[in-house]
Design an enzyme around this catalytic site. Structure first.
Site, PDB file in Angstrom:
ATOM      1  N   SER A 192       0.832  -1.198   0.000  1.00  0.00           N
ATOM      2  CA  SER A 192       0.000   0.000   0.000  1.00  0.00           C
ATOM      3  C   SER A 192       0.866   1.247   0.000  1.00  0.00           C
ATOM      4  O   SER A 192       2.004   1.233   0.510  1.00  0.00           O
ATOM      5  CB  SER A 192      -0.856  -0.031   1.267  1.00  0.00           C
ATOM      6  OG  SER A 192      -1.381   1.243   1.518  1.00  0.00           O
ATOM      7  N   TYR A 208      -1.668  -1.088  11.050  1.00  0.00           N
ATOM      8  CA  TYR A 208      -1.976  -1.626   9.721  1.00  0.00           C
ATOM      9  C   TYR A 208      -0.826  -1.330   8.754  1.00  0.00           C
ATOM     10  O   TYR A 208      -0.296  -2.230   8.091  1.00  0.00           O
ATOM     11  CB  TYR A 208      -3.289  -1.050   9.169  1.00  0.00           C
ATOM     12  CG  TYR A 208      -3.443  -1.284   7.679  1.00  0.00           C
ATOM     13  CD1 TYR A 208      -3.661  -2.574   7.179  1.00  0.00           C
ATOM     14  CD2 TYR A 208      -3.325  -0.241   6.755  1.00  0.00           C
ATOM     15  CE1 TYR A 208      -3.765  -2.807   5.814  1.00  0.00           C
ATOM     16  CE2 TYR A 208      -3.425  -0.462   5.399  1.00  0.00           C
ATOM     17  CZ  TYR A 208      -3.642  -1.748   4.923  1.00  0.00           C
ATOM     18  OH  TYR A 208      -3.730  -1.964   3.573  1.00  0.00           O
ATOM     19  N   LYS A 210       2.176  -3.828   6.607  1.00  0.00           N
ATOM     20  CA  LYS A 210       2.559  -3.796   5.186  1.00  0.00           C
ATOM     21  C   LYS A 210       4.059  -3.541   5.048  1.00  0.00           C
ATOM     22  O   LYS A 210       4.752  -4.181   4.256  1.00  0.00           O
ATOM     23  CB  LYS A 210       1.765  -2.707   4.447  1.00  0.00           C
ATOM     24  CG  LYS A 210       0.275  -2.975   4.354  1.00  0.00           C
ATOM     25  CD  LYS A 210      -0.019  -4.202   3.506  1.00  0.00           C
ATOM     26  CE  LYS A 210      -1.475  -4.591   3.534  1.00  0.00           C
ATOM     27  NZ  LYS A 210      -1.743  -5.902   2.959  1.00  0.00           N
TER      28      LYS A 210
HETATM   29  P1  NAD Z   1     -11.009  -7.223   1.549  1.00  0.00           P
HETATM   30  O1  NAD Z   1     -11.178  -7.213   3.024  1.00  0.00           O
HETATM   31  O2  NAD Z   1     -12.196  -6.978   0.700  1.00  0.00           O
HETATM   32  O3  NAD Z   1     -10.315  -8.588   1.077  1.00  0.00           O
HETATM   33  C1  NAD Z   1      -9.418  -9.291   1.876  1.00  0.00           C
HETATM   34  C2  NAD Z   1      -9.895 -10.738   1.946  1.00  0.00           C
HETATM   35  O4  NAD Z   1      -8.966 -11.489   2.731  1.00  0.00           O
HETATM   36  C3  NAD Z   1     -11.269 -10.884   2.599  1.00  0.00           C
HETATM   37  O5  NAD Z   1     -12.109 -11.618   1.738  1.00  0.00           O
HETATM   38  C4  NAD Z   1     -10.985 -11.654   3.893  1.00  0.00           C
HETATM   39  O6  NAD Z   1     -12.051 -12.520   4.236  1.00  0.00           O
HETATM   40  C5  NAD Z   1      -9.701 -12.373   3.548  1.00  0.00           C
HETATM   41  N1  NAD Z   1      -8.817 -12.715   4.697  1.00  0.00           N
HETATM   42  C6  NAD Z   1      -8.341 -11.891   5.650  1.00  0.00           C
HETATM   43  N2  NAD Z   1      -7.529 -12.563   6.487  1.00  0.00           N
HETATM   44  C7  NAD Z   1      -7.483 -13.846   6.042  1.00  0.00           C
HETATM   45  C8  NAD Z   1      -6.814 -15.016   6.472  1.00  0.00           C
HETATM   46  N3  NAD Z   1      -6.012 -15.005   7.532  1.00  0.00           N
HETATM   47  N4  NAD Z   1      -6.994 -16.167   5.769  1.00  0.00           N
HETATM   48  C9  NAD Z   1      -7.808 -16.194   4.683  1.00  0.00           C
HETATM   49  N5  NAD Z   1      -8.465 -15.124   4.243  1.00  0.00           N
HETATM   50  C10 NAD Z   1      -8.300 -13.954   4.901  1.00  0.00           C
HETATM   51  O7  NAD Z   1      -9.857  -6.150   1.229  1.00  0.00           O
HETATM   52  P2  NAD Z   1      -9.381  -5.543  -0.175  1.00  0.00           P
HETATM   53  O8  NAD Z   1      -9.766  -4.109  -0.210  1.00  0.00           O
HETATM   54  O9  NAD Z   1      -9.771  -6.426  -1.280  1.00  0.00           O
HETATM   55  O10 NAD Z   1      -7.808  -5.582   0.035  1.00  0.00           O
HETATM   56  C11 NAD Z   1      -7.016  -6.675  -0.385  1.00  0.00           C
HETATM   57  C12 NAD Z   1      -5.578  -6.438   0.047  1.00  0.00           C
HETATM   58  O11 NAD Z   1      -5.113  -5.207  -0.473  1.00  0.00           O
HETATM   59  C13 NAD Z   1      -5.401  -6.349   1.569  1.00  0.00           C
HETATM   60  O12 NAD Z   1      -4.193  -6.990   1.918  1.00  0.00           O
HETATM   61  C14 NAD Z   1      -5.310  -4.869   1.818  1.00  0.00           C
HETATM   62  O13 NAD Z   1      -4.572  -4.568   2.968  1.00  0.00           O
HETATM   63  C15 NAD Z   1      -4.594  -4.405   0.561  1.00  0.00           C
HETATM   64  N6  NAD Z   1      -4.843  -2.989   0.238  1.00  0.00           N
HETATM   65  C16 NAD Z   1      -6.138  -2.541   0.098  1.00  0.00           C
HETATM   66  C17 NAD Z   1      -6.385  -1.212  -0.173  1.00  0.00           C
HETATM   67  C18 NAD Z   1      -7.797  -0.690  -0.316  1.00  0.00           C
HETATM   68  O14 NAD Z   1      -7.990   0.531  -0.266  1.00  0.00           O
HETATM   69  N7  NAD Z   1      -8.814  -1.519  -0.489  1.00  0.00           N
HETATM   70  C19 NAD Z   1      -5.308  -0.307  -0.328  1.00  0.00           C
HETATM   71  C20 NAD Z   1      -3.999  -0.806  -0.189  1.00  0.00           C
HETATM   72  C21 NAD Z   1      -3.773  -2.143   0.093  1.00  0.00           C
END
Ligand code: NAD
Ligand code: UDP
Length: 334
Positions: A124, A148, A152
């Protein structure tokens, strides 16, 4: 050969699964459904006409992971699974360190045991900490201001060290602000509870689930005083992952790459674009700044173009149109 997608039923994961399937990849999903629903799987099938193998399991469960690697010929992994709510991470740091760090370490161990070396990791822009200068370049110093962000940053460091042992190919994708939805309106962002992020908040006001938007500060040194961010369409972001998997297959080492547009949009500009796309008025009030929010964040996106031959295609209007299609067809989410 299959791509394992951890967190594949989540917001970014589900859109990436669609792009992987459309580009001819075979995929296997592991998700513990902590923050997503199985309904997503039907929607992905509806969009692509293809079948998906899904495991309801935790990435921290080494036995479950091992079974998946034994059953499938997995050559690459995209690791989305993780917790991502900044506020919650301040309240429950241990939950975040446990979930995000242990899952990544487990995954790497099982990958290694199975000779799988290609890893694309969801990082991120938060790893740049409180950078003073914009745009953000990949070689700028790293930091983090909440648990958080620290997960990362620490995972990036762990993967950089591990990659130095040779034989790995790691791509650390640093996302800016993903918004939007698939243009079918079948999949999109479906946050639990009241959204923390701007776009889902605006779209829930538009659909009548929330009363009015609170704009967090209008006294920032920006074009209209409100916060400026680099919003990127989730489908563009997903296509970047397909390119990153291809890149990992052909290289070794570890590269951090920004996925952003290089353009900044203010809170009021995004609100106005959403009103235009939806035909709905978004009532709002100006309130105080949210603690920890920087005035402006945007990427330099040259490295992605150079290494991955990828650049974002969609503008703010398209991001708003697609979000509105998803939100208006699914007012209560999945
Ligand atoms: P999201 O919460 O929609 O998706 C993450 C998924 O991971 C969920 O379906 C959750 O059930 C699953 N999960 C979490 N812990 C788990 C575990 N231990 N075992 C199995 N499944 C698990 O989030 P997103 O927005 O799709 O983000 C995906 C990734 O991108 C994350 O790592 C997040 O930190 C990163 N990210 C997101 C953003 C954003 O703005 N959405 C920005 C930067 C980075
Ligand atoms: N923001 C806002 N009201 C909200 C949510 C966010 O004014 O209800 C602002 C926030 O201050 C920031 C921008 O919108 O300037 C983007 O915030 P978001 O939480 O979506 O992303 P991040 O802060 O993680 O970049």
């Amino acid at each position: 050969m299959s791509v394992l997608v951890t967190g594949g039923t989540g917001y970014i994961g589900s859109h990436t699964c669609v792009e992987l399937l459309n580009s001819g990849e075979d995929i296997v999903i592991i998700d513990n459904l902590y923050n997503s629903k199985t309904e997503v799987l039907e929607r992905i099938k509806k969009i692509t006409g293809k079948d998906i193998t899904f495991y309801n399991a935790d990435v921290r469960d080494k036995a479950a992971l091992t079974e998946i690697f034994n059953k499938h010929n997995i050559d690459s992994v995209i690791h989305f699974a993780g917790l991502k709510a900044v506020g919650e991470s301040v309240e429950k740091p241990m939950l975040y360190y446990d979930n995000n760090l242990i899952s990544t370490i487990n995954l790497c161990e099982v990958m290694k045991e199975h000779g799988c070396k290609n890893l694309v990791f969801s990082s991120s822009a938060t790893v740049y900490g409180n950078a003073e200068k914009m745009p953000l370049y990949e070689d700028m110093p790293l930091g983090a201001i909440n648990p958080y962000g620290k997960t990362k940053w620490f995972i990036e460091e762990i993967l950089r060290d591990e990659a130095k042992t040779g034989n790995w190919s790691v791509v650390l994708l640093r996302y800016f602000n993903p918004i939007g939805a698939h243009e079918s309106g079948l999949i999109g962002e479906d946050p639990n509870g009241i959204p923390n992020n701007l776009m889902p908040y605006i779209s829930q006001v538009a659909v009548g689930r929330l009363k009015e938007l609170s704009v967090f500060g209008n006294d920032y040194p920006t074009k209209d005083g409100t916060g400026v961010r680099d919003y990127i369409h989730v489908v563009d972001l997903s296509k970047g992952h397909v390119k990153a998997v291809e890149y990992a297959r052909e290289h070794t080492g570890c590269e951090a790459i920004n996925l952003g547009t290089g353009t900044g949009t203010s809170v009021l500009e995004l609100k106005d674009a959403f009103e235009k796309a939806s035909g709905k008025k978004i009532p709002f009030k100006i309130v105080g700044r949210r603690a920890g929010d920087p005035p402006t964040v945007y990427a330099n996106a040259d490295k992605a173009k150079k290494l991955l031959n990828w650049q974002a295609e969609y503008d703010i209007n398209k991001m708003c149109e697609d979000t509105w299609r998803w939100q208006s067809k699914n007012p209560k989410g999945y």
